[in-house]
Design a protein around this motif. Structure first.
Motif, PDB file in Angstrom:
ATOM      1  N   PRO A  36      10.538 109.055  87.906  1.00 52.46           N
ATOM      2  CA  PRO A  36       9.196 109.601  87.698  1.00 52.46           C
ATOM      3  C   PRO A  36       9.164 111.100  87.995  1.00 52.46           C
ATOM      4  N   ILE A  37       8.410 111.827  87.200  1.00 48.54           N
ATOM      5  CA  ILE A  37       8.238 113.254  87.463  1.00 48.54           C
ATOM      6  C   ILE A  37       7.321 113.409  88.667  1.00 48.54           C
ATOM      7  N   PRO A  38       7.754 114.130  89.689  1.00 46.74           N
ATOM      8  CA  PRO A  38       6.908 114.244  90.887  1.00 46.74           C
ATOM      9  C   PRO A  38       5.619 115.002  90.603  1.00 46.74           C
ATOM     10  N   ALA A  39       4.538 114.527  91.177  1.00 44.51           N
ATOM     11  CA  ALA A  39       3.255 115.203  91.018  1.00 44.51           C
ATOM     12  C   ALA A  39       3.289 116.560  91.715  1.00 44.51           C
ATOM     13  N   ALA A  40       2.601 117.512  91.148  1.00 45.35           N
ATOM     14  CA  ALA A  40       2.559 118.858  91.730  1.00 45.35           C
ATOM     15  C   ALA A  40       1.799 118.834  93.048  1.00 45.35           C
ATOM     16  N   ARG A  41       2.369 119.483  94.069  1.00 46.45           N
ATOM     17  CA  ARG A  41       1.732 119.575  95.382  1.00 46.45           C
ATOM     18  C   ARG A  41       1.520 121.048  95.724  1.00 46.45           C
ATOM     19  N   ASP A  42       0.453 121.294  96.439  1.00 50.36           N
ATOM     20  CA  ASP A  42       0.119 122.658  96.822  1.00 50.36           C
ATOM     21  C   ASP A  42       0.847 123.038  98.111  1.00 50.36           C
ATOM     22  N   VAL A  43       2.167 122.963  98.048  1.00 49.31           N
ATOM     23  CA  VAL A  43       3.028 123.333  99.183  1.00 49.31           C
ATOM     24  C   VAL A  43       4.136 124.234  98.665  1.00 49.31           C
ATOM     25  N   HIS A 171       5.575 121.144  92.431  1.00 49.34           N
ATOM     26  CA  HIS A 171       4.909 122.207  93.189  1.00 49.34           C
ATOM     27  C   HIS A 171       3.957 122.969  92.285  1.00 49.34           C
ATOM     28  N   TYR A 172       2.897 123.505  92.882  1.00 45.17           N
ATOM     29  CA  TYR A 172       2.013 124.399  92.147  1.00 45.17           C
ATOM     30  C   TYR A 172       2.789 125.650  91.728  1.00 45.17           C
ATOM     31  N   SER A 173       2.429 126.202  90.593  1.00 45.15           N
ATOM     32  CA  SER A 173       3.085 127.426  90.128  1.00 45.15           C
ATOM     33  C   SER A 173       2.960 128.553  91.149  1.00 45.15           C
ATOM     34  N   ALA A 338     -13.064 126.575  85.308  1.00 41.53           N
ATOM     35  CA  ALA A 338     -12.469 125.645  86.274  1.00 41.53           C
ATOM     36  C   ALA A 338     -11.514 124.663  85.615  1.00 41.53           C
ATOM     37  N   ASP A 339     -11.774 124.285  84.348  1.00 40.48           N
ATOM     38  CA  ASP A 339     -10.879 123.318  83.718  1.00 40.48           C
ATOM     39  C   ASP A 339      -9.597 123.954  83.196  1.00 40.48           C
ATOM     40  N   GLN A 340      -9.432 125.269  83.437  1.00 41.81           N
ATOM     41  CA  GLN A 340      -8.156 125.933  83.145  1.00 41.81           C
ATOM     42  C   GLN A 340      -7.356 126.200  84.416  1.00 41.81           C
ATOM     43  N   MET A 341      -7.895 125.797  85.547  1.00 41.71           N
ATOM     44  CA  MET A 341      -7.213 126.030  86.824  1.00 41.71           C
ATOM     45  C   MET A 341      -6.296 124.835  87.115  1.00 41.71           C
ATOM     46  N   VAL A 342      -5.203 124.747  86.346  1.00 41.64           N
ATOM     47  CA  VAL A 342      -4.278 123.623  86.494  1.00 41.64           C
ATOM     48  C   VAL A 342      -3.165 123.997  87.467  1.00 41.64           C
ATOM     49  N   ALA A 343      -2.451 122.966  87.913  1.00 42.61           N
ATOM     50  CA  ALA A 343      -1.453 123.170  88.965  1.00 42.61           C
ATOM     51  C   ALA A 343      -0.245 123.958  88.482  1.00 42.61           C
TER      52      ALA A 343
END
Length: 652
Positions: A36-43, A171-173, A338-343
């Motif tokens: 599975p592709i890991p979900a993006a985390r804000d770390v 990870h978040y960009s 706001a709907d363009q603020m993707v991870a």
């Protein structure tokens, strides 16, 4: 959930137990199982990724990329190639241009596999005991325009980092740090938002930066380069960086430079704050590099005609480009829907507020261009007249709301259309600008000129001076900001205009009469359209017979349900003759004028491939070209909107 074909009875299963086991329907035939592709985390991603980009090949135009990626654990690891590109509003990352991709660690090759459900991603297995994965690939940039946008020529290049980078999933960009290095052709000059901090092994070392800002920091470089200061007294410098096909193309006269400085000054007076530490207009004066106008927080990528600095009347199509992209630093990049603020760059964007992001920017871009003097008032009125006419009776509005056109960058991806007048394309730009003209003139009318949309701009975009981390906004935020200027049912005002569809849904043209003008049609082109048609080598009969032609008398577009449409014409027909004359712009104009004076009907002989036919128009309304005409005795609010602002604050 299993396939119904797999839901066999126990007895049947026993009966075939000796037979080979078949894969479930839909299972991919891959050499290894996909994790599975890991979900993006804000770390924060552990460590800094080294990035070396060799863009020095101007002959074969192959960009060579190397990366060093720190890793902490063994096992499956997914790398993304950016798919959803900001500013493009769609999934257009050119992954097909990537070749020779290799992963390795400690000198040993690591095999990769593409994820079949997410083909912009690659999976590898990190071996035990490995602390760094090395990545290399080539970005095969287009050599000809038919292959995509040309980004390298013998004289210049436009490097976009997101086209030449892989990044780890999970990870978040904004949490992945890169140390970029860039190699340019020998003797070329660099311009971009990232500072050069050193040089080694032929590469320029740039400041470390996270992936989100790296992708927002493109590079223009060239053999012929000039840099002009547009704000010498500013605390956040603004420069115009110019590359050209020849040395002559990058020379700016003092009076033209002053107009570009006016643009910066007028933006300051409008917004009252800056959301960048420095800003670089990146401008290519060229007919070789692919065309572009793309926004970024601290820079913009722009290309203009080769006569941009020498003949303003021959480059009217480019006049508002820099104004538009500069406004995006405030609207679209700092204040962002706001709907363009993707991870990250592989999570889908949603474009529901592009009629604010692009529509209001289209409006301000034209207004600032006129206020700066880069376009005359009459030319700006001509732009607005052409926009109004194109939507006054637009057939596409009968079935498709403006709101739905915000999906076009995803579903259409700017491919040519056979019937744009009914299909609709990215109408949130121009039709969206009419909504904001309507709002601006309504505010001025309701407040007797004391307030305007300028007040909205200052209250919505001109806050938090110096902050350039993206600040999201929603529909409700826009409504609240409008209400802070003057109370009105702005939610209904906006929704009625963006959701309107059908015969009882008129185009948003109220702003013209509220602004003191009316849309009229005359037999001559307005000043803007006259210059634009000359520059683009086209002839305009849209509001008479319903088509445009090019310099060789080929029909290039036909309006749905127009007289030309009713005669079975479409783009691609060549006009051979008009009545008894060889086809030409003059012959067609003369025939339309004669018919309006009681002369013969208009007869055309047309040809497509080896097919000829004759069509006859019993059209008597003459030549019709849009103009804005002053309504006597009314305030000239539109004139006020286009006028330069008086200096109300000291130069920054």
């Amino acid at each position: 959930m299993k396939s119904r074909l797999a839901a066999v009875s126990l007895a049947a299963l026993v009966a075939v137990s000796a037979a080979p086991v078949l894969a479930q329907a839909g299972d991919p035939a891959l050499p290894v199982a996909l994790a599975p592709i890991p979900a993006a985390r804000d770390v924060a991603y552990p460590g800094t990724i080294g990035l070396w980009v060799d863009a020095s090949d101007t002959d074969q135009r192959i960009v060579k990329v190397r990366q060093t990626v720190p890793v902490e654990t063994a096992g499956p690891m997914t790398f993304f190639y950016p798919q959803w590109i900001p500013g493009n509003h769609g999934p257009v990352g050119p992954i097909s241009q990537i070749a020779n991709l290799q992963f390795s660690a400690n000198g040993q090759r690591i095999e990769w596999i593409r994820d079949t459900l997410h083909p912009w991603s690659y999976q590898i297995t990190v071996p035990e005991g490995v602390s760094q994965v090395d990545v290399s690939f080539n970005w095969l940039t287009p050599i000809e325009g038919s292959q995509g946008r040309v980004v390298i020529t013998p004289e210049m290049l436009n490097h976009q980092w997101e086209k030449a980078v892989l990044y780890p999933a999970g990870h978040y960009s904004g949490q992945i740090t890169y140390q970029p290095h860039l190699k340019l052709p020998e003797g070329w000059s660099y311009s971009g938002a990232l500072k050069v901090t050193g040089q080694a092994d032929g590469y320029q070392t740039l400041e470390p930066i996270n992936l989100e800002h790296l992708a927002d920091s493109p590079v223009f470089a060239g053999q012929h380069f000039a840099r002009y200061d547009l704000d010498p007294n500013g605390r956040s410098p603004v420069h115009l960086n110019v590359v050209g096909d020849t040395p002559e193309m990058i020379v700016i006269k003092d009076e033209h430079l002053a107009l570009h400085r006016n643009l910066v000054r007028e933006a300051d007076l409008l917004f009252g704050a800056r959301h960048f530490d420095r800003y670089d207009f990146l401008l290519a004066v060229t007919d070789k590099l692919g065309g572009i106008g793309l926004e970024h927080q601290r820079s913009s990528e722009n290309s203009v005609d080769t006569k941009y600095f020498t003949d303003a009347s021959a480059t009217i199509a480019d006049r508002d480009l820099l104004g538009h992209e500069y406004v995006h630093s405030w609207n679209g990049k700092w204040r962002r829907p706001a709907d363009q603020m993707v991870a990250n760059f592989n999570e889908p964007l949603q474009n529901s507020l592009l009629w604010v992001y692009e529509g209001q920017t289209q409006y301000w871009g034209l207004i600032l261009t006129a206020r700066a003097g880069l376009m005359t008032k009459d030319q700006a009125l001509g732009v607005l007249a052409a926009t109004a006419a194109s939507f006054q009776n637009a057939q596409g509005r009968q079935w498709r709301a403006l709101q739905d056109t915000t999906n076009d960058p995803i579903i259409q991806q700017r491919r040519p259309q056979p019937w744009p007048s009914v299909q609709r394309s990215e109408d949130y730009y121009r039709e969206g600008s009419l909504i904001w003209l309507d709002a601006d003139t309504l505010i001025r009318e309701k407040t007797n000129g004391r307030k305007s949309l300028d007040d909205f701009a200052k209250g919505f975009f001109g806050i938090e001076d110096g902050n350039w981390e993206a600040k999201p906004y929603s529909f409700d935020d826009v409504v609240a900001a409008l209400n802070s200027v003057i109370e009105h049912d702005w939610a209904a005002f906006l929704r009625q205009r963006v959701d309107a569809v059908g015969p009882d849904a008129p185009a948003p043209l109220n702003g013209f009469e509220q602004g003191g003008y009316r849309l009229v049609f005359k037999d001559t082109l307005n000043p803007y359209q006259a210059l634009l048609n000359k520059e683009l080598k086209r002839n305009d009969f849209l509001y008479s017979l319903g088509f445009q032609t090019n310099a060789t008398n080929r029909i290039t577009s036909v309006i749905w349900n127009s007289p030309a449409f009713q005669q079975g014409l479409s783009a691609g027909w060549d006009i051979i003759a008009v009545n008894d004359r060889a086809a030409s712009n003059d012959a067609l104009r003369d025939a339309i004028t004669a018919a309006s004076d009681g002369g013969p009907a208009i007869t055309l002989i047309v040809k497509r491939d080896d097919q000829f036919k004759t069509v006859t128009f019993d059209y008597r309304d003459g030549l019709r070209h849009p103009h804005l005409e002053r309504i006597e005795g009314t305030p000239d609010r539109l004139g006020d909107i286009l006028s330069p602002r008086q200096r109300s604050q000291s130069r920054r």
